[in-house]
Design a protein around this motif. Sequence first.
Motif, PDB file in Angstrom:
ATOM      1  N   SER A  59      16.646  -9.187  62.530  1.00 25.84           N
ATOM      2  CA  SER A  59      15.611  -9.274  63.570  1.00 25.84           C
ATOM      3  C   SER A  59      14.393  -8.404  63.283  1.00 25.84           C
ATOM      4  CB  SER A  59      16.191  -8.928  64.935  1.00 25.84           C
ATOM      5  OG  SER A  59      16.665  -7.608  64.946  1.00 25.84           O
ATOM      6  N   SER A  60      14.489  -7.486  62.340  1.00 30.62           N
ATOM      7  CA  SER A  60      13.336  -6.659  61.970  1.00 30.62           C
ATOM      8  C   SER A  60      12.393  -7.379  61.011  1.00 30.62           C
ATOM      9  CB  SER A  60      13.803  -5.343  61.341  1.00 30.62           C
ATOM     10  OG  SER A  60      14.420  -4.542  62.314  1.00 30.62           O
ATOM     11  N   ARG A  62      10.016 -10.738  59.690  1.00 29.16           N
ATOM     12  CA  ARG A  62       9.013 -11.649  60.246  1.00 29.16           C
ATOM     13  C   ARG A  62       9.324 -13.076  59.771  1.00 29.16           C
ATOM     14  NH1 ARG A  62       4.538  -8.420  61.490  1.00 29.16           N
ATOM     15  NH2 ARG A  62       4.526  -6.395  60.464  1.00 29.16           N
ATOM     16  N   ALA A  67       3.130 -12.472  60.980  1.00 26.41           N
ATOM     17  CA  ALA A  67       3.676 -12.927  62.268  1.00 26.41           C
ATOM     18  C   ALA A  67       4.429 -11.784  62.940  1.00 26.41           C
ATOM     19  CB  ALA A  67       4.610 -14.111  62.051  1.00 26.41           C
ATOM     20  N   PRO A  68       4.588 -11.850  64.255  1.00 28.77           N
ATOM     21  CA  PRO A  68       5.405 -10.832  64.925  1.00 28.77           C
ATOM     22  C   PRO A  68       6.837 -10.866  64.376  1.00 28.77           C
ATOM     23  CG  PRO A  68       4.184 -12.127  66.532  1.00 28.77           C
ATOM     24  CD  PRO A  68       4.015 -12.806  65.196  1.00 28.77           C
ATOM     25  N   ARG A  69       7.496  -9.736  64.401  1.00 25.82           N
ATOM     26  CA  ARG A  69       8.888  -9.667  63.949  1.00 25.82           C
ATOM     27  C   ARG A  69       9.783 -10.407  64.941  1.00 25.82           C
ATOM     28  NH1 ARG A  69       8.859  -5.923  59.864  1.00 25.82           N
ATOM     29  NH2 ARG A  69       6.923  -4.734  59.805  1.00 25.82           N
ATOM     30  N   GLU A  72      10.439  -8.945  68.226  1.00 23.18           N
ATOM     31  CA  GLU A  72       9.358  -8.939  69.215  1.00 23.18           C
ATOM     32  C   GLU A  72       9.317 -10.226  70.027  1.00 23.18           C
ATOM     33  OE1 GLU A  72       5.777  -6.536  67.383  1.00 23.18           O
ATOM     34  OE2 GLU A  72       6.640  -7.886  65.870  1.00 23.18           O
ATOM     35  N   GLY A  73      10.193 -11.167  69.701  1.00 23.71           N
ATOM     36  CA  GLY A  73      10.212 -12.452  70.401  1.00 23.71           C
ATOM     37  C   GLY A  73      11.421 -12.570  71.317  1.00 23.71           C
ATOM     38  N   GLU A  87      15.493  -2.482  65.354  1.00 25.17           N
ATOM     39  CA  GLU A  87      14.052  -2.487  65.103  1.00 25.17           C
ATOM     40  C   GLU A  87      13.457  -1.104  65.348  1.00 25.17           C
ATOM     41  OE1 GLU A  87       9.969  -3.550  64.522  1.00 25.17           O
ATOM     42  OE2 GLU A  87      11.886  -3.992  63.592  1.00 25.17           O
ATOM     43  N   ASP A 129       9.099  -7.870  54.075  1.00 26.04           N
ATOM     44  CA  ASP A 129       9.456  -7.938  55.495  1.00 26.04           C
ATOM     45  C   ASP A 129       9.410  -9.345  56.074  1.00 26.04           C
ATOM     46  OD1 ASP A 129       6.678  -8.242  55.584  1.00 26.04           O
ATOM     47  OD2 ASP A 129       6.420  -6.880  57.280  1.00 26.04           O
TER      48      ASP A 129
END
Length: 168
Positions: A59-60, A62, A67-69, A72-73, A87, A129
Motif C-alpha cells: 500500500s506504500s 503508487r 500518482a497518490p500512494r 492514500e486512497g 505507510e 515506488d
Amino acid sequence: YETGTVVELAPRLIPGADVVVATLSPRGDTAGQLVDLYRELARLSAEAGARYLQVGGFSSLRPAPGAPRFAEGEIPEQFRDEALEGEATRVLLAEEAPEDLDWVFVSPAAGYGAWAAGERTNSFRVGDDVALVDEAGGSNISGADFAAAIVDEIDRPTRHRAHMSVAY
C-alpha cells in the motif's frame, strides 16, 4: 538466542552490524507501535554506521508515477489500520531518518504473504515506488524470491535513501 522486546534487544544487537533488516508487522503486540520502534531502530543503525532496510507493504506504492500512494486512497476496512501504519513508517524514513543513515524501504508485490507463498523462481523485477505488475495486471512475489531480492540489495547495493519494490 536472546529473548526480549525490540527496544530491549536492539541496543545490544545493532552495534557492529553492517546491515539491519527491519521486518516487524503492525499486528499483535506491535500494532500502533511501529513508527516508534522503527524510529529507534533507524537511530541505532545510523549510530552504528549500519545500512538499514525496512520492509513495508504494497500500500506504500503508487499505481503510476506521481500518482497518490495506494494508502492514500480507499482501503478495505480490514486492511486500513495496517496499511496506514505501514505507510507512516515509510514517511518516517523519508522525512525523519538521520541524515547519515543509508536506508531502503522495501515493498513486496500485492500478492505476497503466508497466504500466497508461491515457489522460488530466482527471477524477479525490482523497481522504485511504483507498483510492478505483469501484462495481466497481476502483482505477485513468493517469500523466497522477495527474500532473495533483499539479499541482493544487501550484497550489491543499488538504492540509497529510496523506496524499492519487488515483483515478478
